[in-house]
Design an enzyme around this catalytic site. Structure first.
Site, short mmCIF file in Angstrom:
data_model
loop_
_atom_site.label_atom_id
_atom_site.label_comp_id
_atom_site.label_asym_id
_atom_site.label_seq_id
_atom_site.Cartn_x
_atom_site.Cartn_y
_atom_site.Cartn_z
N ARG A 51 0.70 -1.16 -0.26
CA ARG A 51 -0.43 -0.31 0.11
C ARG A 51 1.04 1.45 0.19
O ARG A 51 0.32 2.37 -0.22
CB ARG A 51 -0.92 -0.04 1.17
CG ARG A 51 -1.99 1.03 1.44
CD ARG A 51 -3.08 0.60 2.35
NE ARG A 51 -4.15 1.75 2.36
CZ ARG A 51 -4.13 2.75 3.21
NH1 ARG A 51 -2.69 2.50 4.27
NH2 ARG A 51 -5.10 3.83 3.37
N HIS A 59 0.34 4.07 -2.85
CA HIS A 59 0.45 5.40 -2.52
C HIS A 59 1.02 5.99 -2.72
O HIS A 59 0.99 7.52 -2.80
CB HIS A 59 0.24 6.14 -0.97
CG HIS A 59 -1.35 4.92 -0.66
ND1 HIS A 59 -2.28 5.89 0.45
CD2 HIS A 59 -2.07 4.06 -1.21
CE1 HIS A 59 -3.45 5.50 0.78
NE2 HIS A 59 -3.47 4.04 -0.58
N ASN A 95 -3.64 8.35 3.99
CA ASN A 95 -2.47 7.93 4.87
C ASN A 95 -2.53 8.10 7.01
O ASN A 95 -2.53 7.55 6.75
CB ASN A 95 -1.26 8.99 4.54
CG ASN A 95 -0.85 8.32 3.03
OD1 ASN A 95 -1.33 7.40 2.49
ND2 ASN A 95 -0.45 9.63 2.07
N HIS A 149 -6.15 -6.05 -3.14
CA HIS A 149 -6.53 -5.96 -1.43
C HIS A 149 -6.91 -7.37 -0.88
O HIS A 149 -8.17 -7.42 -0.08
CB HIS A 149 -8.57 -5.41 -1.66
CG HIS A 149 -7.76 -4.51 -1.72
ND1 HIS A 149 -9.02 -2.53 -2.14
CD2 HIS A 149 -6.56 -2.92 -1.52
CE1 HIS A 149 -8.52 -1.38 -1.27
NE2 HIS A 149 -7.60 -1.84 -1.63
#
Length: 316
Positions: A60, A64, A92, A191
């Site tokens: 992740r 990001h 975040n 996911h």
């Protein structure tokens, strides 16, 4: 004549790859830091063995990072008197994690080749190794990124798709990064590992109708209408620490944890791709690996742009 046409096609593909990926190459550190891959792999293996969820957290972080001005390690920068980082951005804050693991990997890499490997590359390699450690596919990671000297709080707030996203919004956010709808669905399969906070799925379990009732009720015990924002639940309720295709099976059963997850199988244009990943796990694995390479090559800093940070948390 046929061979000339084939050569021309190969040349065009090579030209496209060069222009798309800049100076990145899987063998970038072959001479300058030949042990970087084994060093990162060992550190990631240790971190994931200690906490399986960390694999998803590192994946992740890479996602990001790349969605904010490219894969330049900007998400790793701490706030300072002269710099506003991305760690306090809505996607975040109280959620992005694994920074200490990246610090540890960086220190180990510095021990074998000081001042050579960027934090952006370490994050990219760690994302791949995390997926592998949890049973997912592997791929050759193009390397040679350099680190940014700055970050963008507004970019983090605006570019990363929120868990409340509609399908159209998801497609738009990915398209803005040069990623196709196919890439988006494949990457959403990340996911299949990891957890999400109550605040990210509360609206879905209380307000949406495209969710299995029994599943929704089970989540409400952890996530009341108010409070308990930081309680977590697995994004894949079946195998939360195994990289497989159960995430897509869950979507077909209306058991997507986030509103944005379930949007991928909700009577729209992406339903067929979800179904293809349910029926062919190998197709998902191959597409995920391909799309991860594509995402990892979003606007990298190369050559003399950026720097090789000594400390991933601050510019040199």
């Amino acid at each position: 004549m046929a061979s000339m046409r084939t050569f021309a096609c190969i040349s065009v593909v090579a030209l496209f790859m060069t222009s798309a990926y800049g100076q990145l190459s899987p063998t970038f550190y072959a001479k300058s830091c030949p042990n970087v891959l084994s060093t990162v792999k060992s550190a990631v293996k240790q971190a994931v063995a200690k906490e399986a969820r960390m694999g998803a957290s590192l994946l992740r972080l890479h996602f990001h990072d790349c969605f904010v001005n490219g894969c330049d390690g900007s998400i790793l920068l701490d706030d300072s008197s002269t710099l506003t980082g991305e760690k306090t951005a809505v996607p975040n804050a109280n959620s992005a994690r694994g920074f200490d693991v990246i610090d540890n990997i960086k220190s180990q890499v510095e021990a074998v080749c000081s001042g050579v490997v960027s934090c952006a590359d370490i994050l990219t390699i760690a994302a791949r190794d995390s997926v592998v450690e949890l049973g997912g596919p592997s791929w050759a990671v193009p390397l040679g990124r350099r680190d940014s000297r700055t970050a963008s709080l507004s970019g983090a707030n605006n570019n990363i798709p929120p868990p409340t996203s509609s399908l159209a919004n998801l497609m738009s956010k990915f398209q803005a990064q040069g990623l196709s709808t196919k890439d988006m669905v494949a990457l959403a399969g990340g996911h299949t590992i990891g957890q999400a906070r109550c605040t990210s799925f509360r609206a879905h379990i209380y307000n949406d109708t495209n969710i299995d009732t029994t599943y929704a009720n089970s989540l409400k015990a952890k996530c009341p209408r108010t409070g308990s924002d930081n309680n977590i639940s697995p994004l894949d309720v079946v195998t939360p620490t195994s990289f497989d295709n159960n995430y897509f099976k869950n979507l077909r059963a209306k058991k997507g944890l986030l509103h944005s997850d379930q949007e991928l199988f909700n009577g729209g244009s992406t339903d067929s791709q979800v179904t293809s990943y349910v029926t062919s796990p190998i197709t998902f694995r191959n597409d995920f690996a391909t799309s991860m390479v594509k995402m990892g090559n979003i606007k990298p800093l190369t050559g003399t742009n950026g720097e090789i940070r000594k400390n991933c948390r601050k510019p040199n």
